[in-house]
Design an enzyme around this catalytic site. Structure first.
Site, PDB file in Angstrom:
ATOM      1  N   CYS A   2       4.450  -6.127   2.478  1.00  0.00           N
ATOM      2  CA  CYS A   2       5.842  -6.661   2.334  1.00  0.00           C
ATOM      3  C   CYS A   2       5.985  -7.231   1.254  1.00  0.00           C
ATOM      4  O   CYS A   2       5.126  -7.767   0.379  1.00  0.00           O
ATOM      5  CB  CYS A   2       6.493  -7.301   3.347  1.00  0.00           C
ATOM      6  SG  CYS A   2       5.930  -6.647   5.137  1.00  0.00           S
ATOM      7  N   ARG A  27       6.092  -2.635  -2.576  1.00  0.00           N
ATOM      8  CA  ARG A  27       5.342  -3.156  -1.378  1.00  0.00           C
ATOM      9  C   ARG A  27       5.891  -2.803  -0.234  1.00  0.00           C
ATOM     10  O   ARG A  27       5.178  -2.984   1.004  1.00  0.00           O
ATOM     11  CB  ARG A  27       5.421  -4.546  -1.473  1.00  0.00           C
ATOM     12  CG  ARG A  27       4.574  -5.054  -2.970  1.00  0.00           C
ATOM     13  CD  ARG A  27       4.729  -6.840  -2.934  1.00  0.00           C
ATOM     14  NE  ARG A  27       3.790  -6.990  -1.773  1.00  0.00           N
ATOM     15  CZ  ARG A  27       2.671  -7.555  -2.050  1.00  0.00           C
ATOM     16  NH1 ARG A  27       1.966  -7.373  -3.033  1.00  0.00           N
ATOM     17  NH2 ARG A  27       2.004  -8.270  -0.765  1.00  0.00           N
ATOM     18  N   TRP A  75       7.636  -3.406   4.844  1.00  0.00           N
ATOM     19  CA  TRP A  75       6.489  -2.281   5.129  1.00  0.00           C
ATOM     20  C   TRP A  75       6.062  -2.330   6.537  1.00  0.00           C
ATOM     21  O   TRP A  75       5.159  -3.392   6.826  1.00  0.00           O
ATOM     22  CB  TRP A  75       5.348  -2.554   4.288  1.00  0.00           C
ATOM     23  CG  TRP A  75       4.197  -1.408   4.369  1.00  0.00           C
ATOM     24  CD1 TRP A  75       3.062  -1.376   5.059  1.00  0.00           C
ATOM     25  CD2 TRP A  75       4.336  -0.048   3.616  1.00  0.00           C
ATOM     26  NE1 TRP A  75       2.396  -0.227   5.025  1.00  0.00           N
ATOM     27  CE2 TRP A  75       3.080   0.531   3.893  1.00  0.00           C
ATOM     28  CE3 TRP A  75       5.194   0.752   2.855  1.00  0.00           C
ATOM     29  CZ2 TRP A  75       2.801   1.832   3.513  1.00  0.00           C
ATOM     30  CZ3 TRP A  75       4.768   1.643   2.387  1.00  0.00           C
ATOM     31  CH2 TRP A  75       3.688   2.412   2.914  1.00  0.00           C
ATOM     32  N   ASN A  99       5.043 -11.960   5.092  1.00  0.00           N
ATOM     33  CA  ASN A  99       4.357 -10.834   4.883  1.00  0.00           C
ATOM     34  C   ASN A  99       3.104 -11.308   5.413  1.00  0.00           C
ATOM     35  O   ASN A  99       2.393 -12.330   5.175  1.00  0.00           O
ATOM     36  CB  ASN A  99       4.286 -10.690   3.317  1.00  0.00           C
ATOM     37  CG  ASN A  99       3.044  -9.861   2.726  1.00  0.00           C
ATOM     38  OD1 ASN A  99       2.765  -9.164   3.355  1.00  0.00           O
ATOM     39  ND2 ASN A  99       2.765 -10.221   1.490  1.00  0.00           N
ATOM     40  N   GLY A 100       2.363 -10.218   6.041  1.00  0.00           N
ATOM     41  CA  GLY A 100       0.791 -10.458   6.596  1.00  0.00           C
ATOM     42  C   GLY A 100       1.256 -10.129   8.156  1.00  0.00           C
ATOM     43  O   GLY A 100       2.185  -9.444   8.414  1.00  0.00           O
ATOM     44  N   GLU A 478     -15.494  13.798  -1.975  1.00  0.00           N
ATOM     45  CA  GLU A 478     -14.560  12.809  -2.759  1.00  0.00           C
ATOM     46  C   GLU A 478     -14.493  12.304  -4.000  1.00  0.00           C
ATOM     47  O   GLU A 478     -13.918  12.388  -4.987  1.00  0.00           O
ATOM     48  CB  GLU A 478     -14.306  11.732  -1.569  1.00  0.00           C
ATOM     49  CG  GLU A 478     -13.226  10.662  -1.762  1.00  0.00           C
ATOM     50  CD  GLU A 478     -11.832  11.179  -2.355  1.00  0.00           C
ATOM     51  OE1 GLU A 478     -11.580  12.366  -1.954  1.00  0.00           O
ATOM     52  OE2 GLU A 478     -11.038  10.480  -2.783  1.00  0.00           O
ATOM     53  N   LYS A 482     -12.352  13.118  -7.052  1.00  0.00           N
ATOM     54  CA  LYS A 482     -11.793  12.109  -7.968  1.00  0.00           C
ATOM     55  C   LYS A 482     -12.017  12.426  -9.770  1.00  0.00           C
ATOM     56  O   LYS A 482     -11.357  12.389 -10.696  1.00  0.00           O
ATOM     57  CB  LYS A 482     -12.361  10.739  -7.705  1.00  0.00           C
ATOM     58  CG  LYS A 482     -11.918   9.785  -6.680  1.00  0.00           C
ATOM     59  CD  LYS A 482     -10.271   9.523  -6.447  1.00  0.00           C
ATOM     60  CE  LYS A 482      -9.451  10.755  -6.022  1.00  0.00           C
ATOM     61  NZ  LYS A 482      -9.328  10.755  -4.610  1.00  0.00           N
ATOM     62  N   GLU A 485      -9.767  15.229 -10.687  1.00  0.00           N
ATOM     63  CA  GLU A 485      -8.384  15.024 -10.838  1.00  0.00           C
ATOM     64  C   GLU A 485      -7.907  14.108 -12.185  1.00  0.00           C
ATOM     65  O   GLU A 485      -6.969  14.689 -12.669  1.00  0.00           O
ATOM     66  CB  GLU A 485      -8.034  14.177  -9.562  1.00  0.00           C
ATOM     67  CG  GLU A 485      -7.939  14.989  -8.533  1.00  0.00           C
ATOM     68  CD  GLU A 485      -7.547  13.946  -7.314  1.00  0.00           C
ATOM     69  OE1 GLU A 485      -8.002  12.943  -7.046  1.00  0.00           O
ATOM     70  OE2 GLU A 485      -6.156  14.245  -6.908  1.00  0.00           O
ATOM     71  N   HIS A 501     -29.830  26.540  -1.783  1.00  0.00           N
ATOM     72  CA  HIS A 501     -29.668  28.042  -1.335  1.00  0.00           C
ATOM     73  C   HIS A 501     -28.679  28.561  -2.256  1.00  0.00           C
ATOM     74  O   HIS A 501     -27.651  29.411  -2.038  1.00  0.00           O
ATOM     75  CB  HIS A 501     -28.782  27.818   0.020  1.00  0.00           C
ATOM     76  CG  HIS A 501     -29.634  27.351   1.219  1.00  0.00           C
ATOM     77  ND1 HIS A 501     -30.715  28.266   1.735  1.00  0.00           N
ATOM     78  CD2 HIS A 501     -29.891  26.178   1.581  1.00  0.00           C
ATOM     79  CE1 HIS A 501     -31.532  27.381   2.276  1.00  0.00           C
ATOM     80  NE2 HIS A 501     -31.097  26.200   2.404  1.00  0.00           N
ATOM     81  N   LYS A 597       2.092  13.195  -6.355  1.00  0.00           N
ATOM     82  CA  LYS A 597       1.577  12.211  -5.479  1.00  0.00           C
ATOM     83  C   LYS A 597       1.775  12.669  -3.910  1.00  0.00           C
ATOM     84  O   LYS A 597       1.092  12.604  -2.997  1.00  0.00           O
ATOM     85  CB  LYS A 597       2.351  10.856  -5.402  1.00  0.00           C
ATOM     86  CG  LYS A 597       1.723   9.698  -4.539  1.00  0.00           C
ATOM     87  CD  LYS A 597       0.161   9.304  -5.218  1.00  0.00           C
ATOM     88  CE  LYS A 597      -0.336   8.350  -4.066  1.00  0.00           C
ATOM     89  NZ  LYS A 597      -1.697   8.401  -4.329  1.00  0.00           N
TER      90      LYS A 597
HETATM   91  C1  F6R Z   1      -6.174  13.235  -3.873  1.00  0.00           C
HETATM   92  C2  F6R Z   1      -5.123  13.236  -3.351  1.00  0.00           C
HETATM   93  C3  F6R Z   1      -4.884  14.442  -2.714  1.00  0.00           C
HETATM   94  C4  F6R Z   1      -4.247  14.238  -1.223  1.00  0.00           C
HETATM   95  C5  F6R Z   1      -3.772  15.541  -0.557  1.00  0.00           C
HETATM   96  C6  F6R Z   1      -2.964  15.281   1.001  1.00  0.00           C
HETATM   97  O1  F6R Z   1      -6.540  12.221  -4.657  1.00  0.00           O
HETATM   98  O2  F6R Z   1      -4.385  12.316  -3.246  1.00  0.00           O
HETATM   99  O3  F6R Z   1      -5.679  15.402  -2.330  1.00  0.00           O
HETATM  100  O4  F6R Z   1      -5.257  13.560  -0.494  1.00  0.00           O
HETATM  101  O5  F6R Z   1      -2.615  15.913  -1.343  1.00  0.00           O
HETATM  102  O6  F6R Z   1      -2.034  14.397   0.910  1.00  0.00           O
HETATM  103  P1  F6R Z   1      -1.613  13.053   2.007  1.00  0.00           P
HETATM  104  O7  F6R Z   1      -2.896  12.354   2.179  1.00  0.00           O
HETATM  105  O8  F6R Z   1      -0.770  12.384   1.693  1.00  0.00           O
HETATM  106  O9  F6R Z   1      -1.424  14.235   2.929  1.00  0.00           O
END
Ligand code: F6R
Length: 602
Positions: A2, A27, A75, A99-100, A478, A482, A485, A501, A597
């Site tokens: 928060c 936040r 939050w 906050n906390g 993962e 990263k 991306e 394989h 995002k």
């Molecule tokens: C990768 C990333 C995406 C999300 C995906 C699902 O860094 O952020 O692969 O993980 O678009 O998004 P959420 O988790 O918001 O459903």
């Protein structure tokens, strides 16, 4: 998670609070509120949703002349985002923002209710203001009452309290959550981070854990357990953009470094002595469930995949994982003894949301693991566990993944316990490892420096293979995601044992293999797989606690005793490697091309 702002002085308080909260909206933004005491009169306003709603509500209110004020942007952790649950919380004549998480709030609340206190919200925060008024009614000394209050609080807090009993004073305390005090002549500011007070205050003091005190006209007093202290003030930076990133070059970098502390937020109040607790789940939530299906996309899918090993290993429950966009059109066979779990950072991913709706139509019970309260996926699910990562600004997910992995690990243990599938001894091993996770996530200067140096050798080539086994296979996926991306280089995650394989045909010196070689899980097996690649001249970057003579590059990790500790440590290494490669390539780390995002389209 928060955001808090406070101000004592003669300027227009409403504007200072609202502008400050605007800076902290990242936040938390499910509700916001302010309280102002001017001429001994208390005014307060709250609104759910974004800050603009609070601005609208306070349009006709002004607060010039000397006074005190506190504000908060929330939050949600305890209780839904409603006006009653929004801060500031009111007692009979006092207001508090916090906050906390107050871990012992249930015991405190019970005690206060027995004494006659009436609670209006479902929050842990409200206990602070009732506790304060209880002590104030016996001592009639506001500071003494505040001291006694914070002595009773367990958990994390940054808190500001104002009361009509001391209408020119703001009381403050900090433990585990951030708070600073800004100074400019007679004016005093409080905030969760620098940005709200840049351009307003010239000097700043960053409160340490367990410090507390009060500010009133002409006097700011600071205390800790040893007694009164003096302020070691610093000059406040003037660059706002830099301050928002806490001095890091990119939000993604800040979020990688933050993981060590946000993972504690994920655990707080959920690990008690020998048990895992989820207040969000009714005790019979898992009754009648004999299988789990998890649906997610991208990074969240990787967290799901890692958890399938844990659910089957600890809770001995069948656990299938599906990519949401595939699940939707495969005409899946579903049965109502299966718990349907969705994992989503944003809670708005279209494919995951639609998969959830399908499962619900088929009569399945649902649980979401999400970072955003009140998001569509949370609202659609029968129950939700929040990951408490705080807002993630970097498009490439880092801390969201770490907190998802932690929630899933805890949930697998919780279920193992419910199903009586785990011995007390094993449970204690897991809980002990969980408690040590924040340390495994610390990024040292030496590690970051090494990855920075090493990254210059990995800017070309015809591809990367991240390889691992068991839970390190999803981590390899993962790590590759990263890198893809933010560097735009081709990378794949692969189960190490599967290379022979087919993919091993690609091996030559221009194929970069990032080998995740934990000591606690199948070390000899993965070692043989890496040897096979080395024999074909692939360039190997080995990440392991054990020195590996065939590696071209080597990052030595800690000698851990638990696979999940190795998992989290290696996760950080792959994140920083991707970050450093991307920086060297001159890419926009926080906003990589073609990505968004929150993916709200199919
Ligand atoms: C990768 C990333 C995406 C999300 C995906 C699902 O860094 O952020 O692969 O993980 O678009 O998004 P959420 O988790 O918001 O459903």
């Amino acid at each position: 998670m928060c955001g808090i702002v406070g101000y004592l002085g003669k300027k227009e308080k409403k504007e200072i609070l609202l502008d400050g909260l605007q800076e902290l909206e990242y936040r938390g933004y499910d509700s916001a509120g302010i309280a102002v005491i001017k001429d001994r009169k208390l005014n307060h306003f709250k609104a759910i949703g974004k800050l603009k709603n609070l601005r609208e509500k306070t349009r006709d209110f002004s607060s010039e002349g000397f006074g005190i004020s506190i504000g908060h942007t929330r939050w949600a952790t305890h209780g839904k985002p409603t006006e009653l649950n929004a801060h500031p919380h009111l007692g009979q004549y006092s207001y508090v923002v916090h906050n906390g998480i107050i871990e012992n709030y249930q015991a405190l609340k019970k005690e206060l209710q027995e004494d006659g206190a009436v609670f209006l919200s479902q929050t842990d925060t409200e206990t602070i203001v009732h506790l304060f008024e209880k002590y104030h009614q016996t001592s009639n000394d506001p500071f003494d009452a505040f001291q006694k209050t914070i002595e009773r609080l367990e958990g994390a807090y940054a808190t500001l309290l104002i009361t009509e009993a001391a209408p020119d004073t703001i009381f403050f305390a900090k433990n585990g959550s951030p708070m600073l005090i800004g100074f400019e002549e007679e004016d005093v500011y409080f905030a969760s981070s620098d940005t709200p007070i840049i351009g307003k205050a010239t000097e700043v003091y960053y409160l340490e854990d367990r410090e507390y005190g009060y500010a009133k006209k002409g006097e700011v007093a600071l205390f800790d357990a040893q007694g009164s202290k003096s302020f070691q003030k610093q000059t406040l930076p003037t660059d706002k953009a830099m301050a928002q990133k806490d001095g890091y070059r990119f939000f993604m970098e800040k979020e990688i470094y933050e993981q060590s502390s946000v993972i504690s937020d994920t655990m707080i109040g959920r690990i008690n002595d020998e048990q895992i607790h989820f207040d969000e789940l009714e005790s019979d939530f898992f009754d009648g469930i004999d299988a789990i299906k998890i649906c997610a996309c991208g990074t969240s899918y990787h967290a799901a995949l890692a958890s399938s090993y844990l659910f089957e290993r600890f809770a001995k429950v069948r656990c299938d994982i599906e990519i949401a966009s595939e699940f939707r059109y495969k005409e899946p066979l579903l049965d109502d003894k299966t718990l349907f779990i969705t994992i989503s950072q944003s809670g708005e991913t279209a494919d995951t949301l639609e998969a959830l709706k399908m499962a619900k139509r088929a009569g399945l019970k649902s649980l979401s693991i999400c970072n955003v309260d009140n998001s569509s996926i949370v609202r659609e699910s029968d129950a939700a566990i929040l990951t408490r990562a705080g807002i993630e600004k970097g498009v490439a997910s880092t801390k969201a993944f770490a907190t998802q992995a932690m929630v899933l690990w805890m949930l697998s243990l919780y279920l193992a316990d419910k199903r009586q599938m785990i011995s007390r001894e094993q449970k204690m091993i897991e809980i002990d490892a969980m408690r040590r996770t924040p340390k495994a996530l610390i990024v040292t200067e030496a590690l970051h420096g090494k990855l920075h140096r090493l990254s210059k050798r990995y800017l070309h080539g015809h591809g990367f293979f991240f390889i691992g086994r068991d839970i390190f296979y999803p981590l390899a996926l993962e790590g590759a995601l990263k890198l893809k991306e933010i560097s735009y280089l081709h990378a794949e995650g692969y189960p190490a044992g599967e290379m022979k394989h087919g993919p091993i045909a690609l091996a030559d010196s221009e194929l970069f293999t990032i080998a995740l070689m934990p000591k606690t899980l199948h070390y000899d097996k993965i070692k043989s797989n890496v040897e096979e690649l080395s024999a074909r001249d692939a360039t190997i970057l080995a990440i392991s606690p054990e020195p590996f003579e065939l590696a071209d590059d080597f990052i030595q990790t800690l000698q851990s005793t638990h696979p999940m500790l190795e998992f989290f440590e290696m996760m950080v290494i792959t994140q920083i490697l991707a970050l450093e490669i991307s920086i060297r390539l001159g890419n926009d780390v926080d906003m990589p091309r073609n990505l968004a995002k929150s993916v709200t389209v199919e």
